[in-house]
Motif scaffolding. Sequence first.
Motif, PDB file in Angstrom:
ATOM      1  N   SER A 128       3.572   1.071   8.697  1.00  0.00           N
ATOM      2  CA  SER A 128       3.587   1.067   7.233  1.00  0.00           C
ATOM      3  C   SER A 128       4.756   1.886   6.686  1.00  0.00           C
ATOM      4  O   SER A 128       5.235   1.631   5.577  1.00  0.00           O
ATOM      5  CB  SER A 128       2.267   1.616   6.690  1.00  0.00           C
ATOM      6  OG  SER A 128       2.016   2.920   7.185  1.00  0.00           O
ATOM      7  N   SER A 129       5.247   2.839   7.474  1.00  0.00           N
ATOM      8  CA  SER A 129       6.333   3.714   7.012  1.00  0.00           C
ATOM      9  C   SER A 129       7.663   2.983   6.847  1.00  0.00           C
ATOM     10  O   SER A 129       8.568   3.497   6.172  1.00  0.00           O
ATOM     11  CB  SER A 129       6.507   4.890   7.980  1.00  0.00           C
ATOM     12  OG  SER A 129       6.792   4.426   9.290  1.00  0.00           O
ATOM     13  N   VAL A 130       7.817   1.814   7.456  1.00  0.00           N
ATOM     14  CA  VAL A 130       9.098   1.095   7.351  1.00  0.00           C
ATOM     15  C   VAL A 130       9.008  -0.128   6.440  1.00  0.00           C
ATOM     16  O   VAL A 130       9.949  -0.919   6.365  1.00  0.00           O
ATOM     17  CB  VAL A 130       9.615   0.659   8.749  1.00  0.00           C
ATOM     18  CG1 VAL A 130       9.746   1.848   9.678  1.00  0.00           C
ATOM     19  CG2 VAL A 130       8.719  -0.411   9.371  1.00  0.00           C
ATOM     20  N   MET A 131       7.899  -0.278   5.726  1.00  0.00           N
ATOM     21  CA  MET A 131       7.759  -1.422   4.818  1.00  0.00           C
ATOM     22  C   MET A 131       8.790  -1.359   3.686  1.00  0.00           C
ATOM     23  O   MET A 131       8.997  -0.316   3.085  1.00  0.00           O
ATOM     24  CB  MET A 131       6.347  -1.453   4.219  1.00  0.00           C
ATOM     25  CG  MET A 131       5.273  -1.947   5.149  1.00  0.00           C
ATOM     26  SD  MET A 131       3.651  -1.998   4.327  1.00  0.00           S
ATOM     27  CE  MET A 131       3.878  -3.351   3.168  1.00  0.00           C
ATOM     28  N   ARG A 132       9.439  -2.492   3.430  1.00  0.00           N
ATOM     29  CA  ARG A 132      10.334  -2.647   2.286  1.00  0.00           C
ATOM     30  C   ARG A 132       9.823  -3.800   1.430  1.00  0.00           C
ATOM     31  O   ARG A 132       9.485  -4.861   1.965  1.00  0.00           O
ATOM     32  CB  ARG A 132      11.753  -2.978   2.734  1.00  0.00           C
ATOM     33  CG  ARG A 132      12.552  -1.865   3.307  1.00  0.00           C
ATOM     34  CD  ARG A 132      14.018  -2.259   3.453  1.00  0.00           C
ATOM     35  NE  ARG A 132      14.243  -3.384   4.357  1.00  0.00           N
ATOM     36  CZ  ARG A 132      14.640  -4.595   3.992  1.00  0.00           C
ATOM     37  NH1 ARG A 132      14.830  -4.884   2.707  1.00  0.00           N
ATOM     38  NH2 ARG A 132      14.847  -5.542   4.897  1.00  0.00           N
ATOM     39  N   VAL A 148       1.084  -5.218   9.591  1.00  0.00           N
ATOM     40  CA  VAL A 148       1.458  -3.832   9.309  1.00  0.00           C
ATOM     41  C   VAL A 148       0.503  -2.907  10.061  1.00  0.00           C
ATOM     42  O   VAL A 148      -0.715  -3.064   9.982  1.00  0.00           O
ATOM     43  CB  VAL A 148       1.425  -3.536   7.800  1.00  0.00           C
ATOM     44  CG1 VAL A 148       1.723  -2.064   7.536  1.00  0.00           C
ATOM     45  CG2 VAL A 148       2.406  -4.436   7.060  1.00  0.00           C
ATOM     46  N   MET A 149       1.083  -1.965  10.783  1.00  0.00           N
ATOM     47  CA  MET A 149       0.303  -1.012  11.569  1.00  0.00           C
ATOM     48  C   MET A 149       0.122   0.265  10.747  1.00  0.00           C
ATOM     49  O   MET A 149       1.047   1.044  10.575  1.00  0.00           O
ATOM     50  CB  MET A 149       1.022  -0.725  12.890  1.00  0.00           C
ATOM     51  CG  MET A 149       0.188  -0.026  13.922  1.00  0.00           C
ATOM     52  SD  MET A 149       0.850  -0.194  15.609  1.00  0.00           S
ATOM     53  CE  MET A 149       2.531   0.382  15.400  1.00  0.00           C
ATOM     54  N   LYS A 153       0.866   2.377   1.540  1.00  0.00           N
ATOM     55  CA  LYS A 153       0.621   3.040   0.259  1.00  0.00           C
ATOM     56  C   LYS A 153       0.744   2.042  -0.887  1.00  0.00           C
ATOM     57  O   LYS A 153       0.006   2.110  -1.871  1.00  0.00           O
ATOM     58  CB  LYS A 153       1.619   4.182   0.080  1.00  0.00           C
ATOM     59  CG  LYS A 153       1.205   5.225  -0.922  1.00  0.00           C
ATOM     60  CD  LYS A 153       2.073   6.478  -0.798  1.00  0.00           C
ATOM     61  CE  LYS A 153       1.516   7.613  -1.637  1.00  0.00           C
ATOM     62  NZ  LYS A 153       2.306   8.858  -1.463  1.00  0.00           N
ATOM     63  N   LYS A 154       1.675   1.108  -0.751  1.00  0.00           N
ATOM     64  CA  LYS A 154       1.899   0.079  -1.768  1.00  0.00           C
ATOM     65  C   LYS A 154       1.812  -1.300  -1.112  1.00  0.00           C
ATOM     66  O   LYS A 154       1.850  -1.429   0.096  1.00  0.00           O
ATOM     67  CB  LYS A 154       3.275   0.256  -2.413  1.00  0.00           C
ATOM     68  CG  LYS A 154       3.441   1.570  -3.162  1.00  0.00           C
ATOM     69  CD  LYS A 154       4.835   1.659  -3.768  1.00  0.00           C
ATOM     70  CE  LYS A 154       5.044   2.945  -4.541  1.00  0.00           C
ATOM     71  NZ  LYS A 154       6.415   3.035  -5.115  1.00  0.00           N
ATOM     72  N   THR A 194       0.770  11.333   2.406  1.00  0.00           N
ATOM     73  CA  THR A 194       0.579  10.148   3.243  1.00  0.00           C
ATOM     74  C   THR A 194      -0.801   9.548   3.005  1.00  0.00           C
ATOM     75  O   THR A 194      -1.736  10.244   2.585  1.00  0.00           O
ATOM     76  CB  THR A 194       0.732  10.498   4.728  1.00  0.00           C
ATOM     77  OG1 THR A 194      -0.229  11.510   5.071  1.00  0.00           O
ATOM     78  CG2 THR A 194       2.127  11.019   5.020  1.00  0.00           C
ATOM     79  N   VAL A 195      -0.932   8.257   3.301  1.00  0.00           N
ATOM     80  CA  VAL A 195      -2.209   7.575   3.103  1.00  0.00           C
ATOM     81  C   VAL A 195      -3.289   8.185   3.983  1.00  0.00           C
ATOM     82  O   VAL A 195      -4.418   8.404   3.545  1.00  0.00           O
ATOM     83  CB  VAL A 195      -2.076   6.062   3.389  1.00  0.00           C
ATOM     84  CG1 VAL A 195      -3.448   5.385   3.377  1.00  0.00           C
ATOM     85  CG2 VAL A 195      -1.169   5.401   2.359  1.00  0.00           C
ATOM     86  N   PHE A 196      -2.957   8.498   5.263  1.00  0.00           N
ATOM     87  CA  PHE A 196      -3.997   8.996   6.161  1.00  0.00           C
ATOM     88  C   PHE A 196      -4.528  10.347   5.697  1.00  0.00           C
ATOM     89  O   PHE A 196      -5.727  10.617   5.799  1.00  0.00           O
ATOM     90  CB  PHE A 196      -3.514   9.032   7.616  1.00  0.00           C
ATOM     91  CG  PHE A 196      -2.518  10.098   7.958  1.00  0.00           C
ATOM     92  CD1 PHE A 196      -2.918  11.379   8.283  1.00  0.00           C
ATOM     93  CD2 PHE A 196      -1.161   9.806   7.986  1.00  0.00           C
ATOM     94  CE1 PHE A 196      -1.998  12.359   8.615  1.00  0.00           C
ATOM     95  CE2 PHE A 196      -0.229  10.780   8.329  1.00  0.00           C
ATOM     96  CZ  PHE A 196      -0.654  12.066   8.626  1.00  0.00           C
ATOM     97  N   SER A 197      -3.661  11.220   5.153  1.00  0.00           N
ATOM     98  CA  SER A 197      -4.124  12.513   4.650  1.00  0.00           C
ATOM     99  C   SER A 197      -4.972  12.345   3.394  1.00  0.00           C
ATOM    100  O   SER A 197      -5.983  13.038   3.199  1.00  0.00           O
ATOM    101  CB  SER A 197      -2.943  13.432   4.361  1.00  0.00           C
ATOM    102  OG  SER A 197      -2.430  13.985   5.558  1.00  0.00           O
ATOM    103  N   GLN A 198      -4.577  11.425   2.537  1.00  0.00           N
ATOM    104  CA  GLN A 198      -5.350  11.170   1.323  1.00  0.00           C
ATOM    105  C   GLN A 198      -6.721  10.594   1.644  1.00  0.00           C
ATOM    106  O   GLN A 198      -7.719  10.925   0.987  1.00  0.00           O
ATOM    107  CB  GLN A 198      -4.562  10.236   0.403  1.00  0.00           C
ATOM    108  CG  GLN A 198      -3.316  10.894  -0.178  1.00  0.00           C
ATOM    109  CD  GLN A 198      -2.408   9.925  -0.900  1.00  0.00           C
ATOM    110  OE1 GLN A 198      -2.643   8.706  -0.927  1.00  0.00           O
ATOM    111  NE2 GLN A 198      -1.345  10.441  -1.498  1.00  0.00           N
TER     112      GLN A 198
END
Length: 350
Positions: A128-132, A148-149, A153-154, A194-198
């Motif tokens: 998910s960190s490299v999604m554009r 997406v692994m 977030k969006k 980050t999504v996982f922390s949220q």
Amino acid sequence: MTATIKDIAKKVGVSPSTVSRALNGNSRISDITTKKIQEAMEELDYHPNSLARNFANGLTYCIGLIIDARDENTFANAFFNRSVFAIEKVIQEYGYSLIITNDRKKGAKSTVENLMLEKKVDGLIMPSSVMRPELIKELNQAGFPFIVMGEPKKYKSEATWIDVDNELGSHMAVEHLIQQGYTRIALVTEKPNTVFSQKRLAGYLACLKQHAIPINQEFILEYGQDITADNKRIEELALSSGHPDAFLCGNNIIAFNVLKTLKNRNYRIPDDIGIVTFDNYPVAEYTDPPMTAVDVDTYGMGIQVAKELIRKIQDNSNDRNHMYIPTNLIVRESSMKGDRENNDKNGGAS
């Protein structure tokens, strides 16, 4: 004389088309039949013509894994590596190879876009960190299979994604601590944006609310910017009036430092303060005392990511699914105050 598909089919007792579908990794062919076909291939020394097979069905039997080449820690992340290992294992079983690439721009198109447009891969996996947004839009418009692994977030509705259920894991950990008699539970997390922390924060808050335990914002700490300063804050919090009687930590490094800080101040673990950590790796089971851990199954996530992508390729599917991999709580001594107190009341363990 060179063996053919007809020879394999005759030996196994199936039709040539069944052998062909098995060679193409068709999930509708049973495991038993596939195994018999593989054994017959080995016995007859049959080697499929991959070039002809790929030309006939329009597939490359390659899957692209996008990484962030700018991040030198990508392959230092043991959890990412476990996911990649699982992906590689699954796709090999289906006859695919893994191509690792990055999304670097080369002229008007990026490396990934060229792989797709030139049909050099049949599907893509991306963290998910490299999604554009531009890439996601182009993949969807082309009907190109991708997964997406990690929960993004969006653009969550624009892709199929699979993630570990961090909210459930946090809820399980806090519930366990409450059942053990802890009521002033602190959450020490990393990378709060980050999504996982949220998600972990959401699970923590939901469980406290469920048990009508007041939420103390001072008990929610970020860790990792300055470890020396962070350890000092943990120490000050532990020495304050009404200090936490338990800590839920975002990873083993945080938990190890919390444990060391508390023991330096002569707190007994778990009698005075309990500790639970996310991740069962690398040190949770080796600390003194061994730490209760929320086991984050990144290997299982990799398996599901690979299987879901292969399904989308084989079914030519453009559906968008969202899946959480359940977490598991491994209970150890660091959080078992309730059990120890019961043993003491009963004159010790039997």
